[in-house]
Design a protein around this motif. Structure first.
Motif, mmCIF file in Angstrom:
data_model
loop_
_atom_site.group_PDB
_atom_site.id
_atom_site.type_symbol
_atom_site.label_atom_id
_atom_site.label_comp_id
_atom_site.label_asym_id
_atom_site.label_seq_id
_atom_site.Cartn_x
_atom_site.Cartn_y
_atom_site.Cartn_z
ATOM 1 N N GLU A 206 38.348 -31.370 -23.862
ATOM 2 C CA GLU A 206 38.665 -30.758 -25.159
ATOM 3 C C GLU A 206 38.162 -31.633 -26.308
ATOM 4 N N ARG A 207 38.349 -32.930 -26.143
ATOM 5 C CA ARG A 207 37.909 -33.868 -27.182
ATOM 6 C C ARG A 207 36.375 -33.855 -27.306
ATOM 7 N N ALA A 216 36.463 -25.538 -30.338
ATOM 8 C CA ALA A 216 37.821 -25.779 -29.842
ATOM 9 C C ALA A 216 38.030 -25.018 -28.531
ATOM 10 N N HIS A 276 49.014 -33.499 -24.843
ATOM 11 C CA HIS A 276 47.729 -34.057 -25.268
ATOM 12 C C HIS A 276 46.650 -33.056 -25.623
ATOM 13 N N VAL A 277 46.845 -31.773 -25.333
ATOM 14 C CA VAL A 277 45.812 -30.825 -25.755
ATOM 15 C C VAL A 277 46.322 -29.972 -26.910
ATOM 16 N N GLN A 278 45.361 -29.552 -27.721
ATOM 17 C CA GLN A 278 45.682 -28.701 -28.864
ATOM 18 C C GLN A 278 45.824 -27.246 -28.408
#
Lengths: 308, 372
Positions: A206-207, A216, A276-278
């Motif tokens: 994701e980053r 995203a 930790h993930v959006q």
């Protein structure tokens, strides 16, 4: 933001072995049920999709697996030919170039070209006005390579657009690149397992997707989640019986406790992922069936329907 | 068990499809061999953070680090950085600084050296060869990259030398009328069509890249040849890692055939996450012990476990029948997924058959020390 199934392209990626193909198929089935004419594209030349639906290999041309659900297995060689034909607007000239040794050596060695023509073909399948003709689809779902290679595939058009600078390759790669980055056209979905490595890889992906492409992740689907079957109290009870019971009862007690521990481990990883993930996280249940086939894919499609 | 497979071996290559526990198995083999007195290095690619940090790899680039673990031998680990290895390779082979800077500064190289088809695979082999040449370890364990096709890396050295030897390469590196003639009739036409199709002036853009590459081809070709030799050497062992799931097994069977056909030294199969269950249980007894509701849940869980165990048994039996006399080690589906030293130690028991503590120190095989 448009609902997931109203996009033109859904890219399904994730660490190797997490069930990307199964999730892509279930998503495709769900879309088809809702009346979207859907095509699921495989790019790994493994034809797992056909096996899931119990049909012989699908090949490079679209084939209907279920009402409204089509499949295609993209072959880079064929995609390259199609692209040449389109570029040169002549099958004869395409044949001359495609058949030359120079071209074959060059394309075999040209870095990232295979990825580019593959994603180009996927892009074409997602267009209302297809340059290669053929069926028009409402939705294309690509069963993409695992995270690292998947990212390379998504980056290929942008890279080529900048390397080629000018000319038709640059122009087209630029169009594909914009399409992939446009959230109203394309959604990236990551499949994971509730385990250490797939969770870490998802967080990392994701980053990197945000850093390298400015895109995203739309949603993370965690596959194979065990049911929460035993309460803490019940687990305590099972633990207290350790070593008791007859030789026939002991393996059953051990198996129950082991699964309880695994389910607990999964919940911890799921928690870490969510922290930790959006992107929103959905889960799919572990299927205890010995093999995964059409029936299992149908069940997962039902689950997705409830969770998306 | 594994220790027998690796007797007198200096290189162990773990291969298999994605998600079957290749990284973990490589690390467990390396730890186990180090626990038995060897000086072992595990070369891994992008491991999960916790495994990395448990191995002391947290902030590591391409350098080997000694893992802080109490073993009889030594455990070293490194994480592979394909781009950096590629850069190192250029530095190593470039005849002079000007060539080196020309390649490293080339736009095409910069944009694409990370994405070069098979580059990660080739670089893994390259690094392995380099470490083997240096001869500082008794055993090197390589965790191969999760390629789309698990076999890509086997072909990588051959593909590179073939391309270097190809006439296209020579023509691109020295594009002259004479060069074009070598390629035969129609090449001039092909080049102009290519320009029309791609908009890239191949002769100019790629030519510049290949020209600066040209000075290093001899060294690279020779090196690729030696990497191929190392793969086939009797001091190398290929360990195939799989899970009992059908798709992984199919790839393992395919891979096995390829290794055998290519005459590469295949040692055996490690099957991870194998469900194991005992025989039929006694429902009445469970009800008596646990009461009705809990007993029902336990029975259901056990039933599911047994069905998966039966599937695994059948699947693995099929693979076994294709392996001939080559051995297979089964590692059961452990409670938690393995991602730290404790987990690796747990695997050790299954991979090596005995606890390391119960084995005496084995005499170290003499390391190969050869000069470059």
């Amino acid at each position: 933001m448009a609902p997931l199934l109203d996009r033109r392209l859904i890219v399904v990626t994730g660490k190797g072995g997490v069930g990307k193909t199964t999730v892509a198929a279930a998503l495709g089935l769900l879309a088809a049920r809702r009346g979207h004419r859907t095509v699921v594209c495989e790019v790994a030349e493994q034809e797992r999709l056909a096996a899931l639906f119990g049909v012989a290999g699908v090949g490079h041309l679209e084939r209907e697996l279920a009402p409204g659900l089509h499949a295609v297995s993209v072959q880079p060689e064929r995609a390259k030919e199609e692209w040449l034909r389109h570029q040169l607007k002549s099958s004869t000239l395409a044949g001359v170039l495609g058949g030359s040794r120079l071209f074959q050596y060059l394309t075999a060695a040209a870095p990232g070209l295979s990825e580019l023509v593959t994603i180009g073909k996927v892009w074409d399948l997602a267009q209302l006005d297809r340059r290669t003709g053929g069926t028009v689809f409402d939705l294309a779902i690509v069963d993409a390579p695992s995270t690292g290679h998947g990212l390379a595939m998504l980056r290929a058009p942008g890279t080529y657009a900048s390397v080629a600078r000018v000319g038709p390759v640059s122009r087209q790669a630029g169009i594909i690149d914009s399409f992939l980055r446009d959230p109203s056209s394309t959604a990236v979905l990551v499949v994971a397992l509730a385990e250490e490595m797939p969770v870490s890889e998802t967080i990392d992906f994701e980053r990197r997707l945000a850093d390298e492409l400015g895109v995203a992740v739309e949603r993370v689907v965690v596959n194979g989640v065990y049911p929460r079957r035993f309460t803490g109290e019940e687990a305590e009870r099972l633990r207290s019986l350790d070593g008791r019971g007859s030789p026939a009862a002991r393996p059953a007690l051990r198996a129950a406790l082991a699964e309880h521990e695994r389910a607990r481990g999964q919940r911890a990883q799921l928690g870490r992922l969510r922290r930790h993930v959006q992107a929103p996280v959905s889960t799919l249940p572990y299927l205890f069936d010995p093999e995964i086939g059409r029936q299992q894919v149908e069940r997962l499609a039902n689950e997705l329907e409830r969770r998306l | 068990m594994i220790a027998d497979w690796l007797e007198r071996k200096e290189v162990c290559i773990c291969a298999g499809s994605g998600g079957v526990g290749k990284t973990t198995t490589s690390a467990a083999i390396a730890l186990g061999m180090a626990a038995r007195g060897g000086k072992v290095a595990v070369v891994t690619i992008d491991p999960a953070r916790r495994l990395a940090s448990s191995l002391g790899l947290a902030e590591l680039g391409g350098e080997e680090r000694r893992v802080a673990v109490d073993v009889e031998g030594e455990l070293w680990a490194m994480m592979l950085d394909a781009k950096r290895t590629f850069d190192d390779l250029i530095e190593w082979h470039a005849p002079d600084e000007r060539t080196r800077d020309a390649v490293l500064g080339n736009r095409i190289y910069q944009e694409l050296s990370n994405a070069v088809a098979g580059s990660q695979e080739y670089m893994a082999m390259e690094k392995l060869h380099e470490l083997h040449q240096e001869g500082r370890y008794d055993l090197l364990v390589l965790d191969t990259p999760p390629t789309r096709n698990a076999l890509d890396f086997l072909d990588a050295p051959r593909r590179l030398s073939e391309f270097i030897d190809s006439r296209s390469f020579r023509v691109l590196a020295a594009p002259s009328r004479m060069g074009l003639k070598v390629l035969g009739h129609g090449t001039g036409v092909a080049l102009s069509l290519l320009k029309r199709a791609t908009g890239i002036d191949v002769l100019r853009d790629l030519g510049e890249f290949f020209r600066s590459f040209g000075g290093m081809t001899d060294g690279m070709r020779e090196r690729a040849g030696r990497v191929s030799e190392l793969l086939a050497d009797s001091r190398t062992a290929f360990v195939l890692v799989t899970s009992p799931r059908r798709d992984a097994l199919e790839e393992a069977a395919f891979f096995h055939r390829r290794l055998v056909d290519a005459g590469l030294p295949f040692a055996g199969v490690v099957a991870n996450r194998v469900h194991q269950a005992g025989g039929p249980t006694d429902p009445a007894e469970l009800v008596e012990l646990l009461g009705e509701p809990l007993a029902r849940k336990v029975l259901r869980t056990y039933d599911e476990e047994r069905r998966l165990a039966e599937r695994d048994r059948l699947n693995l039996a099929e693979l076994r029948s294709r392996l001939g006399r080559k051995p297979m080690i089964e590692v059961p589906h452990l409670h938690d997924d393995v991602h730290d030293l404790d987990g690796l130690r747990q695997m050790d028991e299954f991979l090596f058959g005995v606890r390391p503590g119960s084995i005496g120190r084995r005499p170290r095989p003499s390391p190969s020390r050869r000069t470059r």
